[in-house]
Design an enzyme around this catalytic site. Structure first.
Site, PDB file in Angstrom:
ATOM      1  N   SER A  56       0.700  -3.735   7.265  1.00  0.00           N
ATOM      2  CA  SER A  56       1.877  -4.010   6.439  1.00  0.00           C
ATOM      3  C   SER A  56       2.072  -5.518   6.281  1.00  0.00           C
ATOM      4  O   SER A  56       1.231  -6.193   5.699  1.00  0.00           O
ATOM      5  CB  SER A  56       3.117  -3.317   7.019  1.00  0.00           C
ATOM      6  OG  SER A  56       4.189  -3.364   6.102  1.00  0.00           O
ATOM      7  N   HIS A 166       6.823   1.509   2.246  1.00  0.00           N
ATOM      8  CA  HIS A 166       5.588   2.235   1.917  1.00  0.00           C
ATOM      9  C   HIS A 166       5.824   3.647   1.388  1.00  0.00           C
ATOM     10  O   HIS A 166       5.083   4.567   1.710  1.00  0.00           O
ATOM     11  CB  HIS A 166       4.638   2.247   3.126  1.00  0.00           C
ATOM     12  CG  HIS A 166       4.418   0.878   3.686  1.00  0.00           C
ATOM     13  ND1 HIS A 166       3.804  -0.132   2.959  1.00  0.00           N
ATOM     14  CD2 HIS A 166       4.776   0.319   4.871  1.00  0.00           C
ATOM     15  CE1 HIS A 166       3.780  -1.231   3.693  1.00  0.00           C
ATOM     16  NE2 HIS A 166       4.373  -0.988   4.840  1.00  0.00           N
TER      17      HIS A 166
END
Length: 276
Positions: A56, A166
């Site tokens: 991430s 996400h």
């Protein structure tokens, strides 16, 4: 401090925690910590890796370490990313939960069952076999927790995060990020960087931009990323920066991998000794 207009180190060391935990502050803090350890690694003669990967936000740290992104520019960029993510979903409207002990397909099925009536919940992070994080609207995430338990999950727990990363709810943030990335200089990485969204290596600046945009509203395929590192010839992985979560995940993904977290001078010494 020049980039952000406030003293990041002061917030990291003195708090308040509420401020540090706000994702627009957490993101530059994590990036700076990761790069500080990377610079210490290089200063001590640590070797360059076969490839970089980051989970991430860590993908930005990886791109800075690989020479694709300028550090100062990256700090401002991830602060923008954090703000865009916070703005995309009203506080309290979104949530994330960790589902332990179910395979990927069972988690996806639990999400399909829990979604509906305009509520979204999706698999957001494939972190290790039997370890998947879901994200979406708060009520849908709570239903997904129940659906996962009904399917035999060992544990299904809400995570203490303010933003459902996400998943589809991040589309507005992805659009903002795409626009912002147009004015950011990206160079071809000096070493390969494996991207979260497709576990592929991209060399073209525009392909890197596209991967960073897609990363925001699509799942982090971390299992595939670690397997790709392995395919590229890595037998040891070092996690540079705060925490050792990825080190634990690497061992779950591939028992053959040697993994170590580097976060202070002691762990730096230990890890550099292993690379000699």
């Amino acid at each position: 401090g020049e980039v952000l207009g406030y003293d990041l180190w002061q917030v990291v060391s003195e708090g308040p925690d509420e401020r540090l935990n706000a994702t627009a502050c957490t993101q530059p803090a994590l990036l700076a910590a990761g790069i500080a350890v990377w610079r210490a690694w290089l200063e001590r003669g640590g070797p360059q890796p076969v490839a970089f990967a980051g989970h991430s936000l860590g993908e930005y740290t990886a791109l800075v370490a690989a020479g694709a992104l300028d550090f100062e520019e990256a700090v401002a960029l991830v602060e923008f990313r954090g703000r865009a993510m916070q703005d995309a979903v009203p506080t309290g409207a979104g949530a994330m939960a960790a589902i332990l002990g179910l395979d990927d397909d069972a988690v996806r099925a639990a999400c399909r069952e829990a979604a509906g009536e305009g509520d979204i919940v999706e698999a957001a992070n494939f972190n290790a076999p039997g370890q998947v994080v879901v994200a979406g609207h708060s009520l849908a995430v709570e239903r997904a927790i129940e659906a996962a338990k009904a399917r035999g999950a060992k544990r299904a727990v809400l995570l203490p995060v303010s933003v459902p990363s996400h998943c589809m709810l991040m589309r507005p943030a992805a659009a903002q990020l795409a626009e912002r990335l147009q004015s950011v200089t990206i160079r071809t990485p000096e070493r390969p960087v494996i991207h979260n969204v497709d576990a592929e290596v991209h060399n073209e600046p525009d392909a890197i931009r596209a991967a960073l945009v897609a990363q925001l509203d699509q799942p982090v395929r971390w299992v595939d990323c670690v397997q790709r590192l392995r395919e590229m010839g890595a037998s040891r992985v070092f996690e540079l920066g705060p925490g050792k979560v990825l080190t634990g995940l690497a061992k779950r993904i591939d028992r053959e991998l040697e993994a170590a977290a580097v976060q202070d001078s002691t762990t730096l010494d230990n890890s550099l000794n292993k690379t000699e």
